[in-house]
Structures are given as structure tokens and as C-alpha cells.
Design an enzyme around this catalytic site. Structure first.
Site, PDB file in Angstrom:
ATOM      1  NE  ARG A  78      -3.485   0.925   2.685  1.00  0.00           N
ATOM      2  CZ  ARG A  78      -3.773   1.266   3.451  1.00  0.00           C
ATOM      3  NH1 ARG A  78      -2.720   1.693   4.893  1.00  0.00           N
ATOM      4  NH2 ARG A  78      -3.922   2.817   3.367  1.00  0.00           N
ATOM      5  CE  LYS A 142       1.715  -5.345   6.216  1.00  0.00           C
ATOM      6  NZ  LYS A 142       1.473  -4.246   6.058  1.00  0.00           N
ATOM      7  NE  ARG A 276       3.214   5.414  11.329  1.00  0.00           N
ATOM      8  CZ  ARG A 276       3.571   4.780  10.712  1.00  0.00           C
ATOM      9  NH1 ARG A 276       3.737   3.630  11.447  1.00  0.00           N
ATOM     10  NH2 ARG A 276       4.259   4.893   9.193  1.00  0.00           N
TER      11      ARG A 276
HETATM   12  C1  BTN Z   1       0.310  -4.028   2.191  1.00  0.00           C
HETATM   13  O1  BTN Z   1       0.555  -4.374   3.180  1.00  0.00           O
HETATM   14  O2  BTN Z   1       1.398  -2.901   1.533  1.00  0.00           O
HETATM   15  C2  BTN Z   1      -0.447  -4.809   1.312  1.00  0.00           C
HETATM   16  C3  BTN Z   1       0.742  -6.068   0.609  1.00  0.00           C
HETATM   17  C4  BTN Z   1       0.248  -6.806  -0.455  1.00  0.00           C
HETATM   18  C5  BTN Z   1       1.780  -7.412  -1.050  1.00  0.00           C
HETATM   19  C6  BTN Z   1       1.409  -8.549  -2.363  1.00  0.00           C
HETATM   20  S1  BTN Z   1       2.051 -10.145  -2.150  1.00  0.00           S
HETATM   21  C7  BTN Z   1       1.672 -10.264  -3.886  1.00  0.00           C
HETATM   22  C8  BTN Z   1       0.748  -9.229  -4.971  1.00  0.00           C
HETATM   23  N1  BTN Z   1       1.860  -8.568  -5.035  1.00  0.00           N
HETATM   24  C9  BTN Z   1       2.728  -7.516  -4.588  1.00  0.00           C
HETATM   25  O3  BTN Z   1       3.540  -7.073  -5.808  1.00  0.00           O
HETATM   26  N2  BTN Z   1       1.418  -6.957  -3.963  1.00  0.00           N
HETATM   27  C10 BTN Z   1       1.028  -8.033  -3.316  1.00  0.00           C
END
Ligand code: BTN
Length: 278
Positions: A78, A142, A276
Site C-alpha cells: 500500500r 504485522k 498508528r
Molecule cells: C501492504 O500491506 O502494503 C499490502 C501488501 C500486499 C503484498 C502482496 S504480495 C502479492 C501481491 N503482489 C504484490 O506486488 N503485492 C501483493
């Protein structure tokens, strides 16, 4: 680990964790009757499973297309952040799902979080929680995240790419870059394989996405609230450089977070927001 005898010294060399090949057949077997709803593909490496499925979505791939990667060279999180993953230490995959143009998609990524928690709970993982909007927590750290992206489909529909990343093992590189603030599934002592976790999440996604398509997030709000990690906490919210403080409330039927501040109640959509504990 292997031992090497050099002169009189016995040296122990720690080898990188071995990467077993991802077993697609096992995933299909575990999915049983639901295997036909998915078309699961695995690659050793790609830029990002989300990026790959966005392209496939534009080319007309169907709902249920799944891509799993051992390694992503440009994994995305994100807010434009990089997503760290490593072969053998992570489960990274994306699912393509299609909705009608009329469908409201607010709360979709929160619904995905519910599916992940349901799946892991059913496999014996305890102390799970959801941190609004998209984080999955284990033992208040996390464990993983969800990134949902939307493109307009070619047949008057909307294609969504649901990306999920979970940490399975702790990884030396992440210890340095992420600090101690992350969790890995190995800490749950549940002894889970990537195949079993993927199959369980896909099953739960089927159920959750079905409810979401029929009734919207309103039908899932109460369940999300049961896992709400920050309810009642003093929090700070940062949006477009503006930081506000307040007490974290619940979420509404659109997945907006309610925060009570000195100026009144805020209702915040996911988007580019950082939440947060204060
Ligand atoms: C976050 O917490 O910021 C979201 C993370 C999401 C990661 C997943 S891994 C599979 C898919 N491919 C990516 O490039 N991102 C999501």
C-alpha cells in the site's frame, strides 16, 4: 546446516533455507470440489503477481485466475511501498476476480482480510487480528497485507486483482529493514505449508467474495469488528501530510473507520491513509 573440517577447526556453515518446489497438484487436491473455480499458476519469479494479473485481466483472463510467485522483484504494498518477500519465507499470490459495473467495491480489501483470518484460524493459528484497513496481524505484529487493484473489464465488468502477502518465516534481510515489528507464521507453531495456506485462503475467499457480491460489505462488518485490532486505542491518522489524533472507533457498512477527535467524529476511507497507535 553442514559441517566442514578445515585443519583442526570444525566450522558449521548455515545454508540458505531450502526451497521446495511449489506443489500445484497438492493445492488442487486440497481445494477438492472447489478446484474448478480456480486456475492456479506458479512462477519462480516475477516483478509482482498483482502487476502480472492486471495485465492478464486486461487481456481477458477469467475470474479465479491465481498466480503464486516464489519471488517478486518489484512486489508492491500500500501507499507505493515496496513489499518484501523471499523464496521459502513468504507466500505471495494474487487472485483475479470480476464484478459487475454496478457492484460497490468499498470494503472489498477488508473482506479479503476476513477470509485470511478465517483460513488461518481454521488451521489452528491463534492471536490473529486485522489492523484497518489492510493488515493481518499475528500476536499484535504485522504478518501480512492485502493490496486490491481495480481495472475496467472488457465486457462491461470490473476486474479486481486481490494481492496477498504473508510472512512464513523470519528472514535476516527483513530483520534489518523492517526491525522487530513484523510477525511470521512459523511463530504460530501451526506447522503449515504454503500449499495448505493458499488452498485454505482460496476456499474462504470464495465464500467471502460470494457474500460480498450479493450483499456488499454491510454483511461482513460485524465479523470484521470481531478482529478489529485497534478498537478503543488512541491513534494518529495521517492523510496527505495532515496528522490528526483521536480514539479509534468501529467501521461502518462501507468499511470506513470511525475516529473520535476533539473536532468530532471522522469517517475515513482506506486509500492513502496511515493509522498508528498514538
Ligand atoms: C501492504 O500491506 O502494503 C499490502 C501488501 C500486499 C503484498 C502482496 S504480495 C502479492 C501481491 N503482489 C504484490 O506486488 N503485492 C501483493
Amino acid at each position: 546446516m553442514s559441517a566442514v573440517l578445515r585443519g583442526r577447526k570444525l566450522l558449521f556453515l548455515f545454508m540458505p533455507q531450502e526451497q521446495a518446489t511449489f506443489n500445484l497438484r497438492q493445492v488442487r487436491d486440497l481445494l477438492g470440489a472447489q478446484a474448478g473455480r480456480f486456475d492456479v499458476d506458479h512462477v519462480a519469479s516475477c516483478d509482482s503477481t498483482n502487476t502480472q494479473l492486471l495485465t492478464r485481466a486486461e487481456r481477458g483472463s477469467g475470474a479465479g485466475t491465481v498466480l503464486v510467485a516464489d519471488k517478486q522483484t518489484a512486489g508492491r504494498g500500500r501507499r507505493g511501498r515496496q513489499w518484501h518477500s523471499a523464496p521459502g519465507s513468504s507466500l505471495t499470490f494474487s487472485l483475479l476476480w470480476r464484478f459487475t459495473r454496478e457492484q460497490r467495491l468499498e470494503g472489498l480489501s477488508l473482506s479479503v482480510g476476513i477470509a485470511v483470518v478465517r483460513a488461518l484460524s481454521s488451521m489452528g493459528v491463534a492471536e490473529l487480528a486485522l489492523k484497518w484497513p489492510n493488515d493481518i496481524w499475528l500476536m499484535r505484529r504485522k504478518l501480512g497485507g492485502v493490496l486490491v487493484e481495480v481495472v475496467h473489464g472488457t465486457h462491461g465488468d470490473m476486474a479486481t486483482v486481490i494481492g496477498i502477502g504473508l510472512n512464513l518465516q523470519r528472514h535476516a534481510d527483513w530483520d534489518e529493514s523492517l526491525g522487530r515489528s513484523y510477525a511470521a507464521l512459523v511463530e504460530s507453531q501451526a506447522g503449515l505449508t504454503r500449499e495448505a495456506v493458499l488452498a485454505a485462503i482460496l476456499r474462504e475467499l470464495l465464500a467471502v467474495l460470494d457474500v460480498f457480491a450479493r450483499e456488499g460489505f454491510a454483511a461482513l462488518t460485524d465479523e470484521w469488528m470481531q478482529y478489529h485490532a485497534m478498537l478503543g486505542s488512541e491513534v494518529s491518522i495521517e492523510q496527505s501530510g495532515l496528522v490528526r489524533h483521536g480514539r479509534c472507533g468501529g467501521i461502518d457498512a462501507l468499511g470506513r473507520l470511525e475516529v473520535d477527535t476533539a473536532e468530532g467524529r471522522l469517517r475515513i476511507f482506506g486509500g492513502e491513509v496511515s493509522l498508528r497507535t498514538a
